[in-house]
Design a protein around this motif. Structure first.
Motif, PDB file in Angstrom:
ATOM      1  N   ASP A 137       6.838  19.122 -34.036  1.00 41.12           N
ATOM      2  CA  ASP A 137       7.490  18.116 -33.198  1.00 41.12           C
ATOM      3  C   ASP A 137       6.462  17.145 -32.612  1.00 41.12           C
ATOM      4  OD1 ASP A 137       9.978  17.166 -31.986  1.00 41.12           O
ATOM      5  OD2 ASP A 137       9.133  17.853 -30.089  1.00 41.12           O
ATOM      6  N   ASN A 140       5.125  14.896 -35.470  1.00 40.55           N
ATOM      7  CA  ASN A 140       6.132  14.205 -36.292  1.00 40.55           C
ATOM      8  C   ASN A 140       6.119  14.702 -37.738  1.00 40.55           C
ATOM      9  OD1 ASN A 140       4.996  11.662 -34.315  1.00 40.55           O
ATOM     10  ND2 ASN A 140       7.167  12.155 -34.264  1.00 40.55           N
ATOM     11  N   ARG A 166      11.509  14.957 -32.663  1.00 42.74           N
ATOM     12  CA  ARG A 166      10.500  14.116 -33.315  1.00 42.74           C
ATOM     13  C   ARG A 166      10.122  14.626 -34.702  1.00 42.74           C
ATOM     14  NH1 ARG A 166       8.795  14.229 -27.950  1.00 42.74           N
ATOM     15  NH2 ARG A 166       7.353  15.943 -28.372  1.00 42.74           N
ATOM     16  N   SER A 168      11.284  16.128 -38.527  1.00 42.36           N
ATOM     17  CA  SER A 168      12.368  15.863 -39.479  1.00 42.36           C
ATOM     18  C   SER A 168      12.723  17.157 -40.205  1.00 42.36           C
ATOM     19  CB  SER A 168      11.945  14.796 -40.498  1.00 42.36           C
ATOM     20  OG  SER A 168      11.586  13.594 -39.843  1.00 42.36           O
TER      21      SER A 168
END
Length: 301
Positions: A137, A140, A166, A168
């Protein structure tokens, strides 16, 4: 009866300024390690990487940062037994860049063989995965989940995306024919299109290890983590074991009580079999081999 172990090579301690010198082939009896030094312990010639959670997170981050690929497997009593039964499984764990300790039972066995290690070395997924995801997180990073039932998978993805906004997340369920080349390629294509930093494979042992062994070379990922039932746990379908139970080595009993039919053979037969292996090793005065793990920035991943 005291067992012994040998330091085959020495390196600077990962977490402190501790220096170990002139210990090549040194034999130490009844030794206790108090600091979370990164160690590779060879228990019945199975390499178990006793590392702190932060060390594993750092290794994964290094692989992501340098765009390299590592496999993070784990040793608990069940996987140890499988490594004794299946030669290919033993080779898989030996070839993994990290095969961390995921069991109080493994730590106790190492202690019975003469090396007492603190509980810090037990890096179960209950403890490890939140830290991994928090780092993803912050950085990213992208995470792909492979495994679980379709409905559990989507719930797990939704839960994770909400908690770690943050990062994916994407996934593919585990209910496809592992013997079908087209089904395997479809899963691989979906993974590679997403290009995740971290791939979590949760298909259960030894199916997940066999799948990774067969397809690792085709996966465009940085870190492959073998997760067992972790996707079901992320979905909330399987609860985590309370720390007060797992810390005393009774997580197996907690899980057995929840799923007695599925886990009866694993625990009621597997735990005594593991204890017998250790008892025979002690009876024959077999020794542990221990290596201090190099600092992570010097590891050739």
């Amino acid at each position: 009866m005291a067992s012994s172990f040998s330091f085959l090579r020495t390196h600077e301690d990962l977490h402190s300024d501790l220096q170990v010198e002139n210990t090549y082939n040194q034999t130490v009896n009844d030794t206790q390690i108090d600091k979370p030094t990164a160690l590779s312990v060879y228990l019945l010639e199975r390499r178990i990487d006793c590392m702190s959670i932060s060390s594993i997170v750092e290794a994964i981050h290094k692989a992501c940062r340098e765009n390299k690929k590592i496999t993070v497997a784990n040793y608990n009593i069940h996987s140890f037994n499988l490594s004794m039964q299946l030669p290919w499984y033993y080779e898989f764990l030996q070839s993994a860049e990290i095969a961390n300790c995921d069991s109080v039972g493994i730590l106790k066995a190492i202690g019975y063989m003469g090396l007492d290690l603190p509980l810090d070395y037990r890096t179960s997924y209950t403890l490890l995965m939140p830290t991994i995801l928090e780092n993803c997180d912050r950085k990213n990073y992208s995470v792909f989940l492979l495994g679980g039932k379709p409905q559990y998978l989507q719930t797990a993805i939704d839960n994770l995306q909400f908690k770690y906004p943050r990062a994916s997340f994407a996934g593919h369920h585990g209910y496809f024919d592992k013997q079908d080349p087209q089904a395997n390629q479809s899963a691989i294509d979906k993974i590679n299109q997403f290009k995740p930093n971290v791939l979590i494979v949760g298909m259960g042992m030894p199916i997940q290890e066999h799948w990774v062994q067969q397809h690792r070379h085709s996966l465009q990922v940085n870190a492959i983590m073998l997760g067992g039932a972790i996707i079901d746990r992320m979905a909330g379908a399987v609860p985590d074991c309370p720390h007060m139970i797992s810390d005393v080595g009774l997580e197996w009993f907690y899980r057995f009580c929840r799923e007695p039919k599925r886990l009866a053979a694993r625990y009621l037969l597997g735990n005594p079999a593991f204890a017998l292996h250790i008892a025979l090793a002690m009876f024959h005065q077999m020794s542990l081999r221990v290596e201090l793990t190099p600092k992570l920035e010097n590891l050739d991943l």
